[in-house]
Motif scaffolding. Structure first.
Motif, PDB file in Angstrom:
ATOM      1  N   PRO A   1      -1.186   3.761  -3.832  1.00  0.00           N
ATOM      2  CA  PRO A   1      -0.229   4.466  -4.924  1.00  0.00           C
ATOM      3  C   PRO A   1       1.159   4.932  -3.463  1.00  0.00           C
ATOM      4  O   PRO A   1       1.612   5.440  -2.589  1.00  0.00           O
ATOM      5  CB  PRO A   1      -0.947   6.079  -5.306  1.00  0.00           C
ATOM      6  N   ALA A   2       1.732   4.411  -4.567  1.00  0.00           N
ATOM      7  CA  ALA A   2       3.665   4.747  -4.182  1.00  0.00           C
ATOM      8  C   ALA A   2       3.882   6.174  -4.418  1.00  0.00           C
ATOM      9  O   ALA A   2       2.954   6.641  -5.601  1.00  0.00           O
ATOM     10  CB  ALA A   2       3.971   4.094  -5.081  1.00  0.00           C
ATOM     11  N   PRO A   3       4.256   7.161  -3.866  1.00  0.00           N
ATOM     12  CA  PRO A   3       4.930   8.609  -4.296  1.00  0.00           C
ATOM     13  C   PRO A   3       5.810   8.928  -5.277  1.00  0.00           C
ATOM     14  O   PRO A   3       6.511   8.120  -5.301  1.00  0.00           O
ATOM     15  CB  PRO A   3       5.072   8.545  -3.250  1.00  0.00           C
ATOM     16  N   GLY A   4       5.126  10.356  -5.797  1.00  0.00           N
ATOM     17  CA  GLY A   4       6.308   9.790  -7.101  1.00  0.00           C
ATOM     18  C   GLY A   4       5.733   9.564  -8.106  1.00  0.00           C
ATOM     19  O   GLY A   4       4.750   8.347  -8.218  1.00  0.00           O
ATOM     20  N   ARG A   5       6.792   8.798  -8.641  1.00  0.00           N
ATOM     21  CA  ARG A   5       6.495   7.707 -10.324  1.00  0.00           C
ATOM     22  C   ARG A   5       6.214   6.004  -9.748  1.00  0.00           C
ATOM     23  O   ARG A   5       7.421   5.833  -9.171  1.00  0.00           O
ATOM     24  CB  ARG A   5       7.670   7.681 -11.067  1.00  0.00           C
ATOM     25  N   ALA A   6       5.854   5.353  -9.723  1.00  0.00           N
ATOM     26  CA  ALA A   6       5.603   3.856  -9.387  1.00  0.00           C
ATOM     27  C   ALA A   6       6.385   3.315 -10.413  1.00  0.00           C
ATOM     28  O   ALA A   6       6.272   3.446 -11.013  1.00  0.00           O
ATOM     29  CB  ALA A   6       3.904   3.377  -9.357  1.00  0.00           C
ATOM     30  N   ARG A   7       6.724   1.698  -9.975  1.00  0.00           N
ATOM     31  CA  ARG A   7       7.653   1.755 -11.420  1.00  0.00           C
ATOM     32  C   ARG A   7       6.309  -0.123 -11.518  1.00  0.00           C
ATOM     33  O   ARG A   7       6.856  -0.708 -12.203  1.00  0.00           O
ATOM     34  CB  ARG A   7       8.784   0.806 -10.455  1.00  0.00           C
ATOM     35  N   LEU A   8       5.348   0.124 -10.769  1.00  0.00           N
ATOM     36  CA  LEU A   8       4.701  -1.229 -10.580  1.00  0.00           C
ATOM     37  C   LEU A   8       3.432  -1.866 -10.193  1.00  0.00           C
ATOM     38  O   LEU A   8       3.815  -0.869  -8.907  1.00  0.00           O
ATOM     39  CB  LEU A   8       5.461  -3.036 -10.597  1.00  0.00           C
ATOM     40  N   VAL A   9       2.551  -2.495 -10.301  1.00  0.00           N
ATOM     41  CA  VAL A   9       1.000  -2.688  -9.182  1.00  0.00           C
ATOM     42  C   VAL A   9       1.488  -3.967  -8.457  1.00  0.00           C
ATOM     43  O   VAL A   9       2.125  -4.895  -9.267  1.00  0.00           O
ATOM     44  CB  VAL A   9       0.311  -2.320  -9.866  1.00  0.00           C
ATOM     45  N   LEU A  10       1.101  -3.740  -7.168  1.00  0.00           N
ATOM     46  CA  LEU A  10       1.625  -5.525  -6.567  1.00  0.00           C
ATOM     47  C   LEU A  10      -0.352  -5.589  -6.493  1.00  0.00           C
ATOM     48  O   LEU A  10      -0.712  -4.167  -5.111  1.00  0.00           O
ATOM     49  CB  LEU A  10       2.091  -5.364  -5.008  1.00  0.00           C
ATOM     50  N   ALA A  11      -0.970  -6.491  -6.940  1.00  0.00           N
ATOM     51  CA  ALA A  11      -2.518  -6.265  -6.701  1.00  0.00           C
ATOM     52  C   ALA A  11      -2.697  -6.990  -5.644  1.00  0.00           C
ATOM     53  O   ALA A  11      -2.544  -8.363  -6.224  1.00  0.00           O
ATOM     54  CB  ALA A  11      -3.279  -6.990  -7.426  1.00  0.00           C
ATOM     55  N   LEU A  12      -3.365  -7.369  -4.689  1.00  0.00           N
ATOM     56  CA  LEU A  12      -3.936  -8.256  -3.733  1.00  0.00           C
ATOM     57  C   LEU A  12      -5.045  -8.773  -3.005  1.00  0.00           C
ATOM     58  O   LEU A  12      -5.895  -7.712  -2.836  1.00  0.00           O
ATOM     59  CB  LEU A  12      -2.656  -8.408  -2.670  1.00  0.00           C
ATOM     60  N   SER A  13      -5.544  -9.993  -3.306  1.00  0.00           N
ATOM     61  CA  SER A  13      -6.803 -10.418  -3.192  1.00  0.00           C
ATOM     62  C   SER A  13      -6.956 -10.915  -1.632  1.00  0.00           C
ATOM     63  O   SER A  13      -5.565 -11.324  -0.865  1.00  0.00           O
ATOM     64  CB  SER A  13      -7.283 -10.977  -3.817  1.00  0.00           C
ATOM     65  N   HIS A  14      -8.143 -11.601  -0.732  1.00  0.00           N
ATOM     66  CA  HIS A  14      -8.036 -12.282  -0.073  1.00  0.00           C
ATOM     67  C   HIS A  14      -8.396 -12.477   0.131  1.00  0.00           C
ATOM     68  O   HIS A  14      -8.579 -13.466  -1.295  1.00  0.00           O
ATOM     69  CB  HIS A  14      -9.403 -11.178   1.202  1.00  0.00           C
ATOM     70  N   GLY A  15      -8.766 -14.014   1.774  1.00  0.00           N
ATOM     71  CA  GLY A  15      -9.226 -15.135   1.189  1.00  0.00           C
ATOM     72  C   GLY A  15     -10.128 -15.415   1.765  1.00  0.00           C
ATOM     73  O   GLY A  15     -11.369 -15.151   1.109  1.00  0.00           O
ATOM     74  N   ALA A  16     -11.027 -16.682   1.884  1.00  0.00           N
ATOM     75  CA  ALA A  16     -12.313 -17.194   1.904  1.00  0.00           C
ATOM     76  C   ALA A  16     -13.050 -16.552   2.968  1.00  0.00           C
ATOM     77  O   ALA A  16     -14.071 -16.864   2.894  1.00  0.00           O
ATOM     78  CB  ALA A  16     -12.414 -18.410   1.281  1.00  0.00           C
ATOM     79  N   GLY A  17     -12.378 -16.677   4.115  1.00  0.00           N
ATOM     80  CA  GLY A  17     -12.348 -16.214   5.426  1.00  0.00           C
ATOM     81  C   GLY A  17     -12.040 -15.098   5.588  1.00  0.00           C
ATOM     82  O   GLY A  17     -12.546 -14.781   6.795  1.00  0.00           O
ATOM     83  N   GLY A  18     -12.140 -14.288   5.161  1.00  0.00           N
ATOM     84  CA  GLY A  18     -11.344 -12.734   5.646  1.00  0.00           C
ATOM     85  C   GLY A  18     -11.536 -11.560   4.432  1.00  0.00           C
ATOM     86  O   GLY A  18     -11.572 -12.565   3.327  1.00  0.00           O
ATOM     87  N   GLY A  19     -10.868 -10.378   4.830  1.00  0.00           N
ATOM     88  CA  GLY A  19     -11.349  -8.910   3.947  1.00  0.00           C
ATOM     89  C   GLY A  19      -9.813  -8.968   3.435  1.00  0.00           C
ATOM     90  O   GLY A  19      -8.896  -8.980   3.926  1.00  0.00           O
TER      91      GLY A  19
END
Length: 211
Positions: A20-38
């Motif tokens: 989480p961002a400290p204080g008030r966040a302005r957006l969420v960056l959602a990131l997933s992994h590839g097929a060969g790692g985590g």
């Protein structure tokens, strides 16, 4: 402080680890992994460490197959099903969401961005084609995202070098000498730490201009 949650999807249980961002966040960056790692990939970890200070809460998403301990990723359709299923948990924050990920995770984000209402897509090491098979292009997924897209691509990525990418309505950051993992050899003019720092800075500038 990170927080993890298990989210049920039609494809099985996924895991979201929040940075989480400290204080008030302005957006969420959602990131997933590839097929060969985590989600322990170096670029995902660098973004999770560097973006919260810019007011961006980072959600690292582990697909159900990884949570279940499987070695081989399922078909793209199943990956998309899981991503759709966990999206409400990302949206609970009530913030705009930039969808993204590396390699296969970037493809999922591109394929589902418009449908799910993502604000934009961050595509790390987008696999434009299988190694040595440029005729098997996946450019349609990238060009069809329907939202702003930033591609971060290694200069020697066998899945597609920056100069192989077609013209289109997206931005691209080329990382000289880097491979598909955004790793650079020891003989490179820049260090691995400098590369990751430049990636985080580039993503931060893009998000700032975007929102």
């Amino acid at each position: 402080m990170t927080e993890s949650e298990i989210v049920g999807t039609p494809a099985g249980d996924a895991r979201i680890t929040w940075h989480p961002a400290p204080g008030r966040a302005r957006l969420v960056l959602a990131l997933s992994h590839g097929a060969g790692g985590g989600v322990d990939a170096r670029d995902l970890r660098a973004l999770a460490a560097g973006m919260p200070a810019a007011g961006v809460s980072v959600a690292l998403v582990e697909q159900p197959w990884r949570v279940a301990g499987k070695k081989i990723a399922p078909a793209p359709k199943t990956l998309d099903t899981a991503w759709r299923g966990l999206w409400p948990a990302l949206a609970e924050k009530g913030l705009p969401i930039i969808a993204g990920g590396r390699s296969a995770g970037a493809r999922v984000a591109c394929r589902t961005a418009r449908e799910l209402g993502a604000r934009a897509v961050l595509a790390l090491s987008f696999p434009l084609h299988p190694p040595g098979r440029p005729e098997k292009s996946r450019a349609d997924e990238l060009l069809g995202a329907g939202v702003p897209v930033l591609v971060v691509q290694g200069g020697s990525d066998p899945f597609g070098r920056p100069e192989e990418f077609p013209d289109g309505a997206y931005e691209l950051i080329a990382v000289d000498a880097a491979d598909h993992a955004l790793s650079v050899p020891e003989r490179a003019a820049v260090t691995q730490r400098e590369v990751l720092g430049s990636v985080v800075d580039g993503v931060r500038r893009w998000i700032t201009a975007l929102v």
